[in-house]
Write a protein that holds these residues in place. Structure first.
Motif, mmCIF file in Angstrom:
data_model
loop_
_atom_site.group_PDB
_atom_site.id
_atom_site.type_symbol
_atom_site.label_atom_id
_atom_site.label_comp_id
_atom_site.label_asym_id
_atom_site.label_seq_id
_atom_site.Cartn_x
_atom_site.Cartn_y
_atom_site.Cartn_z
ATOM 1 N N VAL A 124 0.835 -1.201 0.000
ATOM 2 C CA VAL A 124 0.000 0.000 0.000
ATOM 3 C C VAL A 124 0.874 1.257 0.000
ATOM 4 O O VAL A 124 0.635 2.198 -0.760
ATOM 5 C CB VAL A 124 -0.941 0.008 1.214
ATOM 6 N N ALA A 125 1.921 1.232 0.829
ATOM 7 C CA ALA A 125 2.778 2.410 0.940
ATOM 8 C C ALA A 125 3.495 2.695 -0.373
ATOM 9 O O ALA A 125 3.501 3.825 -0.859
ATOM 10 C CB ALA A 125 3.789 2.219 2.077
ATOM 11 N N VAL A 126 4.085 1.651 -0.980
ATOM 12 C CA VAL A 126 4.837 1.933 -2.208
ATOM 13 C C VAL A 126 3.908 2.206 -3.382
ATOM 14 O O VAL A 126 4.268 2.943 -4.297
ATOM 15 C CB VAL A 126 5.845 0.810 -2.547
ATOM 16 N N ALA A 127 2.696 1.664 -3.355
ATOM 17 C CA ALA A 127 1.746 1.997 -4.416
ATOM 18 C C ALA A 127 1.406 3.481 -4.339
ATOM 19 O O ALA A 127 1.260 4.154 -5.363
ATOM 20 C CB ALA A 127 0.484 1.145 -4.299
ATOM 21 N N ILE A 128 1.309 4.012 -3.120
ATOM 22 C CA ILE A 128 1.055 5.443 -2.963
ATOM 23 C C ILE A 128 2.251 6.244 -3.477
ATOM 24 O O ILE A 128 2.098 7.239 -4.186
ATOM 25 C CB ILE A 128 0.726 5.771 -1.488
ATOM 26 N N VAL A 129 3.458 5.782 -3.140
ATOM 27 C CA VAL A 129 4.653 6.468 -3.634
ATOM 28 C C VAL A 129 4.639 6.516 -5.161
ATOM 29 O O VAL A 129 4.844 7.574 -5.769
ATOM 30 C CB VAL A 129 5.930 5.755 -3.140
ATOM 31 N N TRP A 130 4.344 5.389 -5.796
ATOM 32 C CA TRP A 130 4.350 5.342 -7.254
ATOM 33 C C TRP A 130 3.227 6.172 -7.852
ATOM 34 O O TRP A 130 3.348 6.695 -8.951
ATOM 35 C CB TRP A 130 4.262 3.891 -7.741
ATOM 36 N N GLN A 135 2.473 10.987 -11.291
ATOM 37 C CA GLN A 135 1.670 12.197 -11.383
ATOM 38 C C GLN A 135 2.081 12.961 -12.650
ATOM 39 O O GLN A 135 3.274 13.163 -12.902
ATOM 40 C CB GLN A 135 1.920 13.026 -10.118
ATOM 41 N N PRO A 136 1.116 13.369 -13.513
ATOM 42 C CA PRO A 136 1.499 13.903 -14.821
ATOM 43 C C PRO A 136 2.321 15.189 -14.758
ATOM 44 O O PRO A 136 3.273 15.355 -15.511
ATOM 45 C CB PRO A 136 0.157 14.124 -15.529
ATOM 46 N N GLN A 137 1.975 16.112 -13.831
ATOM 47 C CA GLN A 137 2.642 17.405 -13.836
ATOM 48 C C GLN A 137 3.957 17.412 -13.070
ATOM 49 O O GLN A 137 4.959 17.928 -13.535
ATOM 50 C CB GLN A 137 1.721 18.438 -13.189
ATOM 51 N N TRP A 161 -2.678 3.656 -20.645
ATOM 52 C CA TRP A 161 -1.399 3.605 -19.939
ATOM 53 C C TRP A 161 -1.514 3.101 -18.511
ATOM 54 O O TRP A 161 -0.521 2.697 -17.907
ATOM 55 C CB TRP A 161 -0.732 4.983 -19.947
ATOM 56 N N ALA A 162 -2.725 3.151 -17.928
ATOM 57 C CA ALA A 162 -2.842 2.834 -16.507
ATOM 58 C C ALA A 162 -2.412 1.403 -16.212
ATOM 59 O O ALA A 162 -1.686 1.138 -15.246
ATOM 60 C CB ALA A 162 -4.279 3.065 -16.042
ATOM 61 N N LEU A 163 -2.815 0.471 -17.051
ATOM 62 C CA LEU A 163 -2.482 -0.931 -16.791
ATOM 63 C C LEU A 163 -0.978 -1.202 -16.925
ATOM 64 O O LEU A 163 -0.379 -1.778 -16.015
ATOM 65 C CB LEU A 163 -3.310 -1.821 -17.718
ATOM 66 N N PRO A 164 -0.336 -0.753 -18.021
ATOM 67 C CA PRO A 164 1.120 -0.918 -18.061
ATOM 68 C C PRO A 164 1.819 -0.232 -16.885
ATOM 69 O O PRO A 164 2.782 -0.786 -16.336
ATOM 70 C CB PRO A 164 1.525 -0.241 -19.384
ATOM 71 N N ALA A 165 1.315 0.935 -16.474
ATOM 72 C CA ALA A 165 1.952 1.647 -15.360
ATOM 73 C C ALA A 165 1.873 0.816 -14.081
ATOM 74 O O ALA A 165 2.841 0.726 -13.316
ATOM 75 C CB ALA A 165 1.279 3.009 -15.153
ATOM 76 N N ILE A 166 0.720 0.180 -13.858
ATOM 77 C CA ILE A 166 0.569 -0.659 -12.666
ATOM 78 C C ILE A 166 1.483 -1.878 -12.757
ATOM 79 O O ILE A 166 2.095 -2.298 -11.772
ATOM 80 C CB ILE A 166 -0.910 -1.051 -12.487
ATOM 81 N N PHE A 235 -4.481 -6.898 -6.302
ATOM 82 C CA PHE A 235 -5.604 -6.156 -5.735
ATOM 83 C C PHE A 235 -5.200 -4.761 -5.258
ATOM 84 O O PHE A 235 -5.754 -3.760 -5.705
ATOM 85 C CB PHE A 235 -6.227 -6.931 -4.565
ATOM 86 N N ALA A 236 -4.216 -4.705 -4.341
ATOM 87 C CA ALA A 236 -3.912 -3.430 -3.691
ATOM 88 C C ALA A 236 -3.394 -2.386 -4.682
ATOM 89 O O ALA A 236 -3.681 -1.203 -4.519
ATOM 90 C CB ALA A 236 -2.904 -3.637 -2.560
ATOM 91 N N GLU A 237 -2.648 -2.824 -5.716
ATOM 92 C CA GLU A 237 -2.095 -1.853 -6.667
ATOM 93 C C GLU A 237 -3.211 -1.047 -7.331
ATOM 94 O O GLU A 237 -3.231 0.181 -7.214
ATOM 95 C CB GLU A 237 -1.232 -2.551 -7.718
ATOM 96 N N PRO A 238 -4.162 -1.709 -8.020
ATOM 97 C CA PRO A 238 -5.236 -0.900 -8.620
ATOM 98 C C PRO A 238 -6.124 -0.236 -7.562
ATOM 99 O O PRO A 238 -6.605 0.865 -7.787
ATOM 100 C CB PRO A 238 -6.033 -1.900 -9.464
ATOM 101 N N TYR A 239 -6.326 -0.893 -6.409
ATOM 102 C CA TYR A 239 -7.184 -0.292 -5.377
ATOM 103 C C TYR A 239 -6.635 1.062 -4.959
ATOM 104 O O TYR A 239 -7.379 2.042 -4.843
ATOM 105 C CB TYR A 239 -7.289 -1.226 -4.168
ATOM 106 N N VAL A 240 -5.335 1.136 -4.707
ATOM 107 C CA VAL A 240 -4.734 2.363 -4.203
ATOM 108 C C VAL A 240 -4.483 3.368 -5.324
ATOM 109 O O VAL A 240 -4.653 4.567 -5.151
ATOM 110 C CB VAL A 240 -3.404 2.060 -3.471
ATOM 111 N N MET A 241 -4.066 2.874 -6.497
ATOM 112 C CA MET A 241 -3.595 3.805 -7.522
ATOM 113 C C MET A 241 -4.697 4.309 -8.432
ATOM 114 O O MET A 241 -4.656 5.449 -8.884
ATOM 115 C CB MET A 241 -2.490 3.158 -8.342
ATOM 116 N N THR A 242 -5.654 3.470 -8.778
ATOM 117 C CA THR A 242 -6.641 3.884 -9.783
ATOM 118 C C THR A 242 -8.077 3.548 -9.402
ATOM 119 O O THR A 242 -9.002 3.881 -10.143
ATOM 120 C CB THR A 242 -6.357 3.170 -11.121
ATOM 121 N N GLN A 243 -8.285 2.853 -8.297
ATOM 122 C CA GLN A 243 -9.629 2.344 -7.942
ATOM 123 C C GLN A 243 -10.249 1.565 -9.103
ATOM 124 O O GLN A 243 -11.463 1.555 -9.291
ATOM 125 C CB GLN A 243 -10.578 3.481 -7.534
#
Lengths: 298, 273
Positions: A124-130, A135-137, A161-166, A235-243
Motif C-alpha cells: 500500500v505504501a509503495v503503491a502510494i509512492v508510485w 503524477q502527470p505534472q 497507460w494505466a495498466l502498463p503503469a501498474i 488487488f492493492a495496486e489498482p485499489y490504491v492507484m486507480t480504484q
C-alpha cells in the motif's frame, strides 16, 4: 499407569497437531465450503441483517457472471496482469540473477539485498509512492522522460497507460523475490557442466542456452507457476492507484470481487466470482505444468 | 583491455539497476522531509530545500497514525507468536510423532495452499460477523492463528532431529510435553526465527483482510489507515510520503537486521515447489 510408548506418542502427536488442524478447519476450510454454498444463493444486503432471507439460486450467480460485461472485462485485465506482468517479472528476475551470478560481478550480497528491498516493503505504501511518481505534472517519471524528449503522459489517468503503469510498479515490487530463487538455482548448476562445455569450445551464449537454462528448468517452472498465481490475485495496486479506473481499465478480478462483496454487499455473486478466479488459476497452473517439457536425460 | 571492460559490465549494469530500484524509496524519504508544497513544483526537486519533520509531527499529533502504528505492531506481534506456537507444535508432530490419520491430515492441510485466500474471505467475514468479531483485534488476527506454510516449513526442518535424541529422553522418563519444550523447541530455533520474520512481515504488510474486517478507524492497521489517508490528503504529497516512510521503515529495518533468516525462508519455500 505404564502406558506403552507408542500410545503416549500418538496422544502427544494428536494434541500437538490439534490446535493448528482445528484452526485451519474452522477458519479456512469451513469458510471455503460456506463460500461454495453462498455462491449458490442470492445472499445480499438484506441477508446480512437476516441470513434466512437468502434464497438458493443454483448456478444463477455463475450464469450472471458469464453474461456480465464487467466480469469479462476484469477477466481480460486479470489475464493481462498474469500473462504479461508475470513473464515480464520473471524475465527481469532471471536477467538480474544471471548478472548477479556472473563470475566477474562484485558486491553480490549487496545487490541481492538492494534488489530484494522492494519485496519487503508494504505494498500500500509503495503503491502510494508510485502514484505520485506517475503524477502527470510533478511526477518524477515524466520529469525523467522529458529529458529524452518524451511528451508528458497522464499515466494513471489514461485508459491505455494505466495498466502498463501498474504492471511496472508490480514488477519493481516483486522481481527481487524470484531473483533470489534463481540465484540459488544457478549456484546449484554443477561446475563440471560449465567446464566441459568450455573445453568443447562453447561460447558464453551457447553455454547459457545449452547448459545453464536447461539446468534451471525446474526452478523456472516453480517460479513461473507461483508468479502467475500471484499476479492473478493483484488487488492493492489498482485499489490504491486507480480504484480500478480509468474506465475500469485496471479493474482486476479480486478488485471486482471486493467491490461486489463489500461495497454493494452482493455476497452470493462475489462468492461466485471468487470461485471463478480459483477455477481460472487452477486451469492456468495445469496448463503451465503441461507446457513444461519433460526433463531431458542424457 | 577489452577483457577488463566486459568483466566490469555485469557490475555496471547491476549498479544501474540498483539505482532504479532504490530511487522510488529514496525519493519517498526525500519528499517526506520537504516543506509543504515543495514536491508539487515543476521540475520536481530531488532533495528538500530545507529539511523539516513537520509532516511526521502532524501524522502523529493530529492524524492519529500513532494509534495505527500501535495496532499494526500489536497484530503483527500477536500473530507471529500464535503462528510460532501452533506451527512448532504441529510441524514437530507431523514430522516425528506417529498418530492415526497423520498422513491424511497433512495432505488435507497441503491442499489449503492451492486455494487462493480470497475464496474464503467473504464467508469468513460473515462468520466473524455472526460471532461478533468484526471490527476487533481478534478479527484481524484470525488469519494469523495457524499457518499451513508454517507447519510445512517446521515439519521439513524437524525431520532432521535425530530420533535417538528423542528416544533417549523417553528412556530417561521424560514426558512428551517436556521433550517438546526442552529438546524440540531449542532444536527448531533457527527455523522458528525464519518463520517469525516471515509472519511478522506478511502480517505487517497485509491489506485486503484488515481492510475488509476493520471498518472502525480506531482499529485500523497502518496500511488501511494510509489508504484512507490518501483519500483525504491526496494533495499533501509530503505528508503522504511521511506516512509511507512510517509504514515501510519498520519492515525494512527488520529485513536489514534479520536478512539471513528471511532469505533462508524464501529458499525453503521454493525447495520442494
Amino acid at each position: 499407569m505404564n502406558e506403552p510408548l507408542a500410545a503416549r506418542q500418538a496422544r502427544a502427536g494428536l494434541l500437538l497437531a490439534l490446535p493448528s488442524v482445528v484452526l485451519i478447519l474452522v477458519f479456512f476450510f469451513g469458510p471455503v465450503l460456506y463460500g461454495l454454498w453462498l455462491s449458490l444463493t442470492d445472499f445480499d444486503l438484506y441477508a446480512i441483517a437476516d441470513p434466512s432471507s437468502a434464497r438458493f439460486v443454483g448456478l444463477g450467480n455463475y450464469a450472471h457472471a458469464l453474461s456480465d460485461a464487467d466480469f469479462w472485462n476484469s477477466l481480460r485485465i486479470t489475464i493481462v496482469y498474469a500473462f504479461v506482468g508475470a513473464p515480464l517479472s520473471v524475465a527481469v528476475s532471471l536477467a538480474a540473477a544471471l548478472l548477479v551470478d556472473a563470475k566477474a560481478t562484485r558486491w553480490k550480497p549487496l545487490f541481492r539485498a538492494v534488489y530484494f528491498a522492494p519485496v519487503v516493503t508494504t505494498l500500500v505504501a509503495v503503491a502510494i509512492v508510485w502514484r505520485y511518481l506517475y503524477q502527470p505534472q510533478y511526477g518524477l517519471v515524466n520529469a525523467l522522460l522529458a529529458k529524452f524528449n518524451v511528451p508528458r503522459v497522464d499515466w494513471l489517468g489514461d485508459p491505455h497507460w494505466a495498466l502498463p503503469a501498474i504492471l511496472v510498479l508490480a514488477v519493481w515490487k516483486n522481481f527481487g523475490y524470484n531473483l533470489l530463487i534463481f540465484v540459488a538455482g544457478l549456484q546449484n548448476v554443477p561446475r563440471e557442466l560449465h567446464e566441459a562445455a568450455e573445453l568443447d569450445g562453447a561460447s558464453g551464449w551457447q553455454r547459457l542456452w545449452n547448459v545453464t537454462l536447461p539446468q534451471l528448468a525446474p526452478v523456472f517452472l516453480f517460479v513461473s507457476v507461483t508468479t502467475v498465481i500471484n499476479y492473478f490475485q493483484l488487488f492493492a495496486e489498482p485499489y490504491v492507484m486507480t480504484q480500478g479506473g480509468p474506465l475500469k481499465s485496471t479493474n482486476s478480478l479480486v478488485l471486482l470481487m471486493y467491490e461486489q462483496g463489500f461495497r454493494w454487499w452482493r455476497m452470493g455473486y462475489a462468492a461466485a466470482l471468487a470461485f471463478l478466479l480459483f477455477a481460472v488459476i487452477l486451469v492456468a497452473t495445469v496448463v503451465q505444468m503441461r507446457m513444461q517439457p519433460r526433463e531431458r536425460r542424457t | 583491455m577489452r577483457q577488463r571492460l566486459t568483466g566490469l559490465l555485469p557490475t555496471a549494469l547491476l549498479i544501474a539497476g540498483a539505482a532504479l530500484t532504490v530511487a522510488p524509496l529514496l525519493w519517498m524519504l526525500s519528499a517526506s522531509l520537504m516543506p509543504s508544497g515543495e514536491a508539487n513544483t515543476s521540475p520536481p526537486p530531488l532533495l528538500p530545500s530545507r529539511i523539516t519533520f513537520e509532516h511526521y509531527v502532524e501524522l502523529f499529533s493530529h492524524l492519529n497514525l500513532a494509534r495505527a502504528f500501535a495496532n499494526s505492531l500489536l497484530v503483527s506481534v500477536l500473530g507471529t507468536l500464535c503462528v510460532l506456537t501452533t506451527s512448532s507444535m504441529a510441524g514437530y508432530a507431523f514430522a516425528k510423532l506417529r498418530f492415526p490419520g497423520r498422513e491424511g491430515l497433512f495432505r488435507l492441510l497441503l491442499t489449503a495452499m492451492l486455494v487462493p485466500a480470497q475464496v474464503g474471505m467473504l464467508p469468513l467475514f460473515l462468520m466473524l460477523k455472526a460471532m461478533g468479531l468484526v471490527n476487533s483485534y481478534a478479527g484481524v488476527l484470525v488469519p494469523w492463528l495457524a499457518s499451513v506454510f508454517g507447519i510445512f516449513l517446521v515439519r521439513q526442518y524437524a525431520q532432521a532431529i535425530p530420533d535417538d535424541l528423542l528416544n533417549s529422553a523417553r528412556l530417561e522418563g521424560a514426558g512428551e510435553g517436556r521433550i517438546y519444550r526442552s529438546i524440540v523447541l531449542p532444536n527448531l530455533a533457527p527455523v522458528l526465527a525464519t518463520l517469525a520474520v516471515f509472519v511478522f512481515m506478511s502480517s505487517w504488510n497485509d491489506f485486503l483482510w484488515p481492510l475488509v474486517v476493520l471498518s472502525d478507524e480506531r482499529h485500523h492497521t497502518l496500511p488501511v489507515a494510509l489508504a484512507s489517508l490518501v483519500g483525504e490528503h491526496v494533495q499533501d504529497t509530503e505528508l503522504m510520503m511521511a506516512g509511507a516512510v512510517v509504514t515501510v521503515l519498520p519492515v525494512l529495518l527488520v529485513f536489514i537486521v534479520l536478512q539471513r533468516w528471511y532469505i533462508r525462508g524464501v529458499m525453503a519455500g521454493s525447495v520442494k515447489g
